[in-house]
Design a protein around this motif. Structure first.
Motif, PDB file in Angstrom:
ATOM      1  N   ASP A  25      -2.797  10.103  -4.880  1.00  0.00           N
ATOM      2  CA  ASP A  25      -3.804  10.048  -3.816  1.00  0.00           C
ATOM      3  C   ASP A  25      -3.243  10.637  -2.524  1.00  0.00           C
ATOM      4  O   ASP A  25      -2.920   9.908  -1.582  1.00  0.00           O
ATOM      5  CB  ASP A  25      -4.237   8.590  -3.609  1.00  0.00           C
ATOM      6  CG  ASP A  25      -5.353   8.424  -2.591  1.00  0.00           C
ATOM      7  OD1 ASP A  25      -5.863   9.433  -2.062  1.00  0.00           O
ATOM      8  OD2 ASP A  25      -5.712   7.266  -2.312  1.00  0.00           O
ATOM      9  N   VAL A  78       1.931  12.886  -5.640  1.00  0.00           N
ATOM     10  CA  VAL A  78       1.249  11.603  -5.523  1.00  0.00           C
ATOM     11  C   VAL A  78      -0.183  11.694  -6.043  1.00  0.00           C
ATOM     12  O   VAL A  78      -0.834  12.730  -5.955  1.00  0.00           O
ATOM     13  CB  VAL A  78       1.278  11.061  -4.080  1.00  0.00           C
ATOM     14  CG1 VAL A  78       2.714  10.833  -3.624  1.00  0.00           C
ATOM     15  CG2 VAL A  78       0.546  11.956  -3.114  1.00  0.00           C
ATOM     16  N   LEU A 124       1.047   4.187  -2.891  1.00  0.00           N
ATOM     17  CA  LEU A 124       0.732   5.577  -2.541  1.00  0.00           C
ATOM     18  C   LEU A 124       1.887   6.536  -2.807  1.00  0.00           C
ATOM     19  O   LEU A 124       1.666   7.723  -3.048  1.00  0.00           O
ATOM     20  CB  LEU A 124       0.323   5.670  -1.069  1.00  0.00           C
ATOM     21  CG  LEU A 124      -1.043   5.088  -0.727  1.00  0.00           C
ATOM     22  CD1 LEU A 124      -1.191   4.937   0.792  1.00  0.00           C
ATOM     23  CD2 LEU A 124      -2.161   5.958  -1.304  1.00  0.00           C
ATOM     24  N   THR A 125       3.115   6.043  -2.777  1.00  0.00           N
ATOM     25  CA  THR A 125       4.281   6.934  -2.902  1.00  0.00           C
ATOM     26  C   THR A 125       5.020   6.827  -4.225  1.00  0.00           C
ATOM     27  O   THR A 125       6.037   7.499  -4.415  1.00  0.00           O
ATOM     28  CB  THR A 125       5.278   6.695  -1.753  1.00  0.00           C
ATOM     29  OG1 THR A 125       5.744   5.350  -1.820  1.00  0.00           O
ATOM     30  CG2 THR A 125       4.651   6.994  -0.406  1.00  0.00           C
ATOM     31  N   GLU A 131       0.836  -1.208   0.000  1.00  0.00           N
ATOM     32  CA  GLU A 131       0.000   0.000   0.000  1.00  0.00           C
ATOM     33  C   GLU A 131       0.869   1.254   0.000  1.00  0.00           C
ATOM     34  O   GLU A 131       0.609   2.202  -0.750  1.00  0.00           O
ATOM     35  CB  GLU A 131      -0.934  -0.010   1.214  1.00  0.00           C
ATOM     36  CG  GLU A 131      -1.883   1.158   1.247  1.00  0.00           C
ATOM     37  CD  GLU A 131      -2.817   1.150   2.444  1.00  0.00           C
ATOM     38  OE1 GLU A 131      -3.642   2.078   2.525  1.00  0.00           O
ATOM     39  OE2 GLU A 131      -2.730   0.244   3.305  1.00  0.00           O
ATOM     40  N   PHE A 191      -2.898   6.781   5.472  1.00  0.00           N
ATOM     41  CA  PHE A 191      -1.949   5.687   5.696  1.00  0.00           C
ATOM     42  C   PHE A 191      -0.935   6.079   6.767  1.00  0.00           C
ATOM     43  O   PHE A 191      -0.672   5.306   7.695  1.00  0.00           O
ATOM     44  CB  PHE A 191      -1.226   5.325   4.398  1.00  0.00           C
ATOM     45  CG  PHE A 191      -0.230   4.223   4.575  1.00  0.00           C
ATOM     46  CD1 PHE A 191      -0.595   2.913   4.364  1.00  0.00           C
ATOM     47  CD2 PHE A 191       1.078   4.499   4.954  1.00  0.00           C
ATOM     48  CE1 PHE A 191       0.331   1.879   4.548  1.00  0.00           C
ATOM     49  CE2 PHE A 191       1.996   3.486   5.144  1.00  0.00           C
ATOM     50  CZ  PHE A 191       1.619   2.168   4.935  1.00  0.00           C
ATOM     51  N   GLY A 239      -5.174   9.576   0.618  1.00  0.00           N
ATOM     52  CA  GLY A 239      -4.873   8.196   0.980  1.00  0.00           C
ATOM     53  C   GLY A 239      -3.526   8.069   1.675  1.00  0.00           C
ATOM     54  O   GLY A 239      -3.383   7.313   2.641  1.00  0.00           O
ATOM     55  N   LEU A 240      -2.527   8.833   1.213  1.00  0.00           N
ATOM     56  CA  LEU A 240      -1.209   8.814   1.845  1.00  0.00           C
ATOM     57  C   LEU A 240      -1.292   9.385   3.256  1.00  0.00           C
ATOM     58  O   LEU A 240      -0.732   8.819   4.194  1.00  0.00           O
ATOM     59  CB  LEU A 240      -0.194   9.581   1.003  1.00  0.00           C
ATOM     60  CG  LEU A 240       1.228   9.647   1.562  1.00  0.00           C
ATOM     61  CD1 LEU A 240       1.807   8.265   1.813  1.00  0.00           C
ATOM     62  CD2 LEU A 240       2.122  10.456   0.620  1.00  0.00           C
TER      63      LEU A 240
END
Length: 129
Positions: A113, A111, A58-59, A54, A120, A116-117
């Motif tokens: 998202d 990024v 994300l990165t 994940e 996370f 989302g990052l």
């Protein structure tokens, strides 16, 4: 693209190699401001294959800017191999960008998202910043 910025393809090739060797990731407090990685506080850890997958998505998904942010960045993601050695680092900038190996590549990734990052990172923080 700013003079000195590495091409997106060069960075993506490096990212593929770095992530293929990554067995864990640390979320280091910041900002970096030249502080050696080993002297930075560990704010979180990612050890599970699902968590690493994940974090990788994300990165590494997004568009390169051709430039770097001028802020010191905070926090920093440190990728570790099976021996606990550093594979590479990415500093976070403005909640939207990751600067992988900032001094080497000089090219931020915006990024795909950012929310989302953020979620996370909050979910994986285990210690105070």
């Amino acid at each position: 693209m700013t003079s000195g910025a590495a091409a997106a393809g060069t960075i993506r090739t490096w990212l593929t190699d770095a992530w293929s060797r990554t067995e864990a990731a640390l979320i280091l407090g910041g900002p970096g401001l030249g502080t050696p990685l080993l002297e930075r506080p560990v704010a979180g850890e990612v050890f599970t294959p699902a968590g690493l997958a994940e974090l990788r998505a994300l990165t590494t998904t997004g568009d390169f800017t051709g430039d770097i942010c001028r802020c010191p960045g905070s926090p920093t993601l440190a990728l570790l191999d099976a021996d606990g050695e550093f594979v590479g680092t990415g500093s976070l900038h403005g909640g939207t960008d990751v600067s992988w190996e900032r001094g080497r590549f000089r090219n931020n990734l915006t990024v795909a998202d950012p929310e989302g990052l953020r979620v996370f990172l909050e979910r994986h923080r285990t210690r105070e910043r």
